[in-house]
Design a protein around this motif. Structure first.
Motif, PDB file in Angstrom:
ATOM      1  N   GLN A 132       0.813  -1.216   0.000  1.00 13.77           N
ATOM      2  CA  GLN A 132       0.000   0.000   0.000  1.00 13.77           C
ATOM      3  C   GLN A 132       0.848   1.268   0.000  1.00 13.77           C
ATOM      4  OE1 GLN A 132      -3.698   0.172   0.029  1.00 13.77           O
ATOM      5  NE2 GLN A 132      -2.866   2.062  -0.833  1.00 13.77           N
ATOM      6  N   ASP A 133       1.813   1.343   0.897  1.00  8.28           N
ATOM      7  CA  ASP A 133       2.635   2.550   0.991  1.00  8.28           C
ATOM      8  C   ASP A 133       3.414   2.786  -0.301  1.00  8.28           C
ATOM      9  OD1 ASP A 133       1.708   2.889   3.543  1.00  8.28           O
ATOM     10  OD2 ASP A 133       3.544   2.227   4.537  1.00  8.28           O
ATOM     11  N   GLN A 134       3.918   1.732  -0.893  1.00  8.44           N
ATOM     12  CA  GLN A 134       4.663   1.853  -2.149  1.00  8.44           C
ATOM     13  C   GLN A 134       3.799   2.487  -3.237  1.00  8.44           C
ATOM     14  OE1 GLN A 134       5.701  -1.888  -3.934  1.00  8.44           O
ATOM     15  NE2 GLN A 134       6.973  -0.970  -5.522  1.00  8.44           N
ATOM     16  N   LEU A 135       2.581   1.998  -3.384  1.00  6.44           N
ATOM     17  CA  LEU A 135       1.677   2.543  -4.397  1.00  6.44           C
ATOM     18  C   LEU A 135       1.293   3.987  -4.080  1.00  6.44           C
ATOM     19  CD1 LEU A 135      -0.662  -0.550  -4.915  1.00  6.44           C
ATOM     20  CD2 LEU A 135       1.228   0.195  -6.384  1.00  6.44           C
ATOM     21  N   ASP A 136       1.079   4.278  -2.805  1.00  6.88           N
ATOM     22  CA  ASP A 136       0.742   5.649  -2.409  1.00  6.88           C
ATOM     23  C   ASP A 136       1.889   6.607  -2.730  1.00  6.88           C
ATOM     24  OD1 ASP A 136      -1.699   4.778  -1.484  1.00  6.88           O
ATOM     25  OD2 ASP A 136      -1.102   4.715   0.624  1.00  6.88           O
ATOM     26  N   ILE A 137       3.113   6.151  -2.521  1.00  4.89           N
ATOM     27  CA  ILE A 137       4.284   6.990  -2.807  1.00  4.89           C
ATOM     28  C   ILE A 137       4.405   7.242  -4.308  1.00  4.89           C
ATOM     29  CG2 ILE A 137       6.814   7.041  -2.785  1.00  4.89           C
ATOM     30  CD1 ILE A 137       6.620   5.588  -0.036  1.00  4.89           C
ATOM     31  N   TYR A 138       4.193   6.217  -5.121  1.00  2.96           N
ATOM     32  CA  TYR A 138       4.213   6.418  -6.573  1.00  2.96           C
ATOM     33  C   TYR A 138       3.160   7.447  -6.987  1.00  2.96           C
ATOM     34  CZ  TYR A 138       7.091   2.184  -7.151  1.00  2.96           C
ATOM     35  OH  TYR A 138       8.088   1.243  -7.109  1.00  2.96           O
ATOM     36  N   SER A 139       1.975   7.331  -6.416  1.00  2.00           N
ATOM     37  CA  SER A 139       0.899   8.267  -6.731  1.00  2.00           C
ATOM     38  C   SER A 139       1.297   9.691  -6.343  1.00  2.00           C
ATOM     39  CB  SER A 139      -0.379   7.853  -5.992  1.00  2.00           C
ATOM     40  OG  SER A 139      -1.424   8.765  -6.235  1.00  2.00           O
ATOM     41  N   PHE A 140       1.855   9.838  -5.160  1.00  2.00           N
ATOM     42  CA  PHE A 140       2.311  11.142  -4.666  1.00  2.00           C
ATOM     43  C   PHE A 140       3.341  11.752  -5.615  1.00  2.00           C
ATOM     44  CE2 PHE A 140       5.553  13.455  -2.206  1.00  2.00           C
ATOM     45  CZ  PHE A 140       4.786  14.433  -1.592  1.00  2.00           C
ATOM     46  N   LEU A 141       4.300  10.948  -6.053  1.00  2.00           N
ATOM     47  CA  LEU A 141       5.356  11.444  -6.932  1.00  2.00           C
ATOM     48  C   LEU A 141       4.801  11.911  -8.276  1.00  2.00           C
ATOM     49  CD1 LEU A 141       8.158   8.813  -6.216  1.00  2.00           C
ATOM     50  CD2 LEU A 141       8.242  11.260  -5.694  1.00  2.00           C
ATOM     51  N   LEU A 142       3.875  11.155  -8.816  1.00  2.00           N
ATOM     52  CA  LEU A 142       3.285  11.535 -10.101  1.00  2.00           C
ATOM     53  C   LEU A 142       2.484  12.828  -9.977  1.00  2.00           C
ATOM     54  CD1 LEU A 142       2.189   7.994 -11.313  1.00  2.00           C
ATOM     55  CD2 LEU A 142       3.960   9.425 -12.352  1.00  2.00           C
ATOM     56  N   VAL A 143       1.753  12.955  -8.880  1.00  2.00           N
ATOM     57  CA  VAL A 143       0.988  14.186  -8.645  1.00  2.00           C
ATOM     58  C   VAL A 143       1.932  15.379  -8.513  1.00  2.00           C
ATOM     59  CG1 VAL A 143      -0.472  15.398  -6.979  1.00  2.00           C
ATOM     60  CG2 VAL A 143      -1.004  13.045  -7.616  1.00  2.00           C
ATOM     61  N   LYS A 144       3.021  15.201  -7.773  1.00  2.00           N
ATOM     62  CA  LYS A 144       3.987  16.284  -7.587  1.00  2.00           C
ATOM     63  C   LYS A 144       4.673  16.664  -8.900  1.00  2.00           C
ATOM     64  CE  LYS A 144       3.742  17.372  -3.236  1.00  2.00           C
ATOM     65  NZ  LYS A 144       3.355  18.754  -2.825  1.00  2.00           N
ATOM     66  N   ASN A 145       4.682  15.746  -9.857  1.00  2.00           N
ATOM     67  CA  ASN A 145       5.257  16.037 -11.171  1.00  2.00           C
ATOM     68  C   ASN A 145       4.218  16.568 -12.152  1.00  2.00           C
ATOM     69  OD1 ASN A 145       8.315  15.086 -11.809  1.00  2.00           O
ATOM     70  ND2 ASN A 145       7.480  13.953 -10.069  1.00  2.00           N
ATOM     71  N   GLY A 146       3.036  16.887 -11.636  1.00  2.00           N
ATOM     72  CA  GLY A 146       2.038  17.564 -12.449  1.00  2.00           C
ATOM     73  C   GLY A 146       1.066  16.677 -13.196  1.00  2.00           C
TER      74      GLY A 146
END
Length: 224
Positions: A132-146
């Protein structure tokens, strides 16, 4: 002091805050175990498999019926897949969070994370919660990249199911849909920085490494 994080390094925070603190602030890391190359080999084979369909503008059979398409910017995806580059983001203090994705899907202008997993056995009911945390982190990174990101992701599992008389091995595949929450990743990052900037935490009661160190320290003292 600035820090560089990844999903795997942040997972240590949940296991034991002291081990996490020592690894980042003192460079004292847990001994590494035996590395299995099978998951890496399966990942490479699956990326080639998915890329072949990407080149044809279609999706593999396992994704049919989902009304999705494969992310088609191979130049960007090649960087995001690279373990030494990945999808990255730097905060105002210079701390860097980076993660390498396996693949991405697109639907209605939003990205959907797709991660390959190789296991030795069929899935247990709560097996996917570990990621779960791994997927959440990927999502966070993509959002931060616009990028706009869906609030769910997919885990594509492969595990051996049958060995034939000639030695060929069959794998069973299972696609699991997971909800994702970029806000959870932000909380993890905030906690990581708070722990690292504080005093050395107490050992986790369930940390086998800390327990082993205590035994070694006690035995060493008795030998003096």
């Amino acid at each position: 002091m600035v820090y560089r994080f990844s999903p795997s390094s942040l997972s240590l925070l949940k296991e034991c805050e002291r081990c996490f603190w020592l690894a980042f602030n003192k460079g004292i890391k847990r001994p590494e175990g035996i590395f299995s190359s099978l998951p890496m080999g399966v990942d490479m084979a699956l990326k080639k498999h998915f890329d072949a369909y990407r080149g044809k503008g279609s999706v593999p059979p396992v994704l049919r019926g989902l009304s999705v398409r494969l992310f088609d910017n191979m130049e960007v995806l090649s960087v995001w897949r690279n373990n030494f580059k990945g999808v990255s983001w730097k905060d105002a203090e210079g701390n860097v969070l980076r993660g390498a994705v396996d693949d991405l899907l697109e639907k209605n202008g939003k990205l959907i994370i797709l991660d390959y997993k190789t296991r030795g056995f069929p899935l247990k009911e709560d097996a996917s919660s570990y990621y779960q945390d791994q997927l959440d982190i990927y999502s966070f990174l993509l959002v931060k990249n616009g990028y706009a990101v869906e609030d769910y992701a997919y885990l594509l599992y492969y595990y051996p199911s049958k060995a034939h008389e000639n030695g060929d091995l069959d794998f069973t595949k299972e696609l699991v849909k997971m909800n994702v929450d970029a806000g959870n990743a932000e909380k993890i990052l905030s906690k990581a920085l708070r722990v690292l900037k504080g005093e050395m935490p107490a050992s986790s009661e369930t940390c086998g490494w800390c327990a082993w160190l205590k035994v070694c320290t006690k035995n060493a003292a008795q030998l003096k």
